[in-house]
Design an enzyme around this catalytic site. Sequence first.
Site, PDB file in Angstrom:
ATOM      1  N   GLU A 228       0.015  -1.332  -0.105  1.00  0.00           N
ATOM      2  CA  GLU A 228      -0.344   0.245   0.055  1.00  0.00           C
ATOM      3  C   GLU A 228       0.119   1.244  -0.675  1.00  0.00           C
ATOM      4  O   GLU A 228       0.718   2.043   1.049  1.00  0.00           O
ATOM      5  CB  GLU A 228      -1.137  -0.059   1.181  1.00  0.00           C
ATOM      6  CG  GLU A 228      -1.772  -1.420   1.257  1.00  0.00           C
ATOM      7  CD  GLU A 228      -2.875  -1.479   2.197  1.00  0.00           C
ATOM      8  OE1 GLU A 228      -2.842  -0.970   3.529  1.00  0.00           O
ATOM      9  OE2 GLU A 228      -3.711  -1.565   2.761  1.00  0.00           O
ATOM     10  N   GLU A 333      -6.132 -11.216  -1.630  1.00  0.00           N
ATOM     11  CA  GLU A 333      -7.032 -10.425   0.070  1.00  0.00           C
ATOM     12  C   GLU A 333      -8.410 -10.670  -0.110  1.00  0.00           C
ATOM     13  O   GLU A 333      -9.122  -9.441   0.062  1.00  0.00           O
ATOM     14  CB  GLU A 333      -6.415  -9.530   0.653  1.00  0.00           C
ATOM     15  CG  GLU A 333      -4.857  -9.733   0.320  1.00  0.00           C
ATOM     16  CD  GLU A 333      -4.676  -7.897   1.774  1.00  0.00           C
ATOM     17  OE1 GLU A 333      -5.474  -7.149   1.734  1.00  0.00           O
ATOM     18  OE2 GLU A 333      -3.843  -7.818   1.393  1.00  0.00           O
TER      19      GLU A 333
END
Length: 424
Positions: A228, A333
């Site tokens: 991220e 995910e």
Amino acid sequence: MRKKKILLFAVVLAMFMTACGSKEPGEATAEPSVSQEAEATPTPTPEATPETTEKEPEKEVVSTPAPVTEEKKEEEIIVTETLGSVLAAHNMKAGTCLSEQMLNNKKCTDFILENFNSITFENHLKPDYILDQKASKAAGDIVVKFSDATVNMLKWCADNGMAVRGHTLIWHSQTPDWIFYEGFDTKNEMVSRDVMLARMESYIRQTFELLEDMGYLEMFYAYDVVNEAWEDNGTKRNSKWLQTIGEDYLWQAFYFADKYAPDYIDLYYNDFNEQFKTETLYNFVQTLVDEDGNYLIDGVGFQAHLYTEDDLEQYFHTVERLGSTGLKVCLTELDICLGSYPIIKQPTEENLKAQGQHYYNLLNGLFALADEGKVNMDSLTYWGFVDQLSWRRERSPMLLGAAFKPKYAYYGALQMKEYAGFDE
Ligand code: GLA
């Protein structure tokens, strides 16, 4: 192919819908345990929400649950596949995240062993779980240590022949602040670039060395080196890594990971909202090369925290675009919430059907891209499997509902179109 019979109680979906439907937005699920028989109670992940637009917004609930009017007839569904066999048919590993709660719950471990061959620790290899402040102060160098819980999870994976995705080394979240300060103490000044680079190298080296010394490194096939780092607007997220090391910290992270990880471990950049930062990611990964122009990175992880109203064509474009870099692209995910980012929808029959369709269409489209050679995708990881243990549980994102009852989503994931919520 394994044969198994599963009874679907259509009425359960409606009951589940009613149970969840009366909740206030944002309220924790009304049914904290996995099932009546199961013991585990979900503990919210520390900083479970990525600090981005993914943060829970002001929620506007637009749909209302339909009342359960009559008992529907039980329908028997013969399931001949597992989540794993469906993915294996396209040469992909099937993954789930693993938490301590799951590990201590036999229903969960049974489901995992039946369906998955790849594990990502939901938390137990994150920086705040493996960096030890006391030991670092004593050693004068950053120190990596695994807790008993982390070791138990590693052992369980080894004992059960699991392949493991390491998650995650360099991240702005769930990373202790003290690693960025003189003397490993936030009361002091932040360290210089050189000191932080040395700490980054030491941290990455120790992680791989420790796993090797403990005999667990071989089961790792991928590692999220950075998580991220990019905002949706194409700028770098303002993390302490960026502040201390500077603009090249991402390259440095991959340089060190490439230096210390064995070749059989694929090194990943992992991010969310991937479909909204396609060109940023496309350009970025191509900067991660050594002086000979060889990639320091092997793959791009798409977190795939999706919504039933997401545009799948846009998503497939992103997969194909990043696939065209020659790097692996994997969903790391996956979960699919009801509705859209700003508007949560309730688990009505209609919305749960839309979710089943979305899981079906997503996997179907990914398989087509992979089979046509447009993307090299060697695994797909679900971020759990049962709603009650999901970090987004109030949005009903997973494949199983209350008491592990299969949702349309489950049949969508199994590519059983006739049960995935499409109209006859
Ligand atoms: C991000 C992280 C995961 C996890 C989720 C919430 O997606 O990459 O490790 O923290 O948020 O469970």
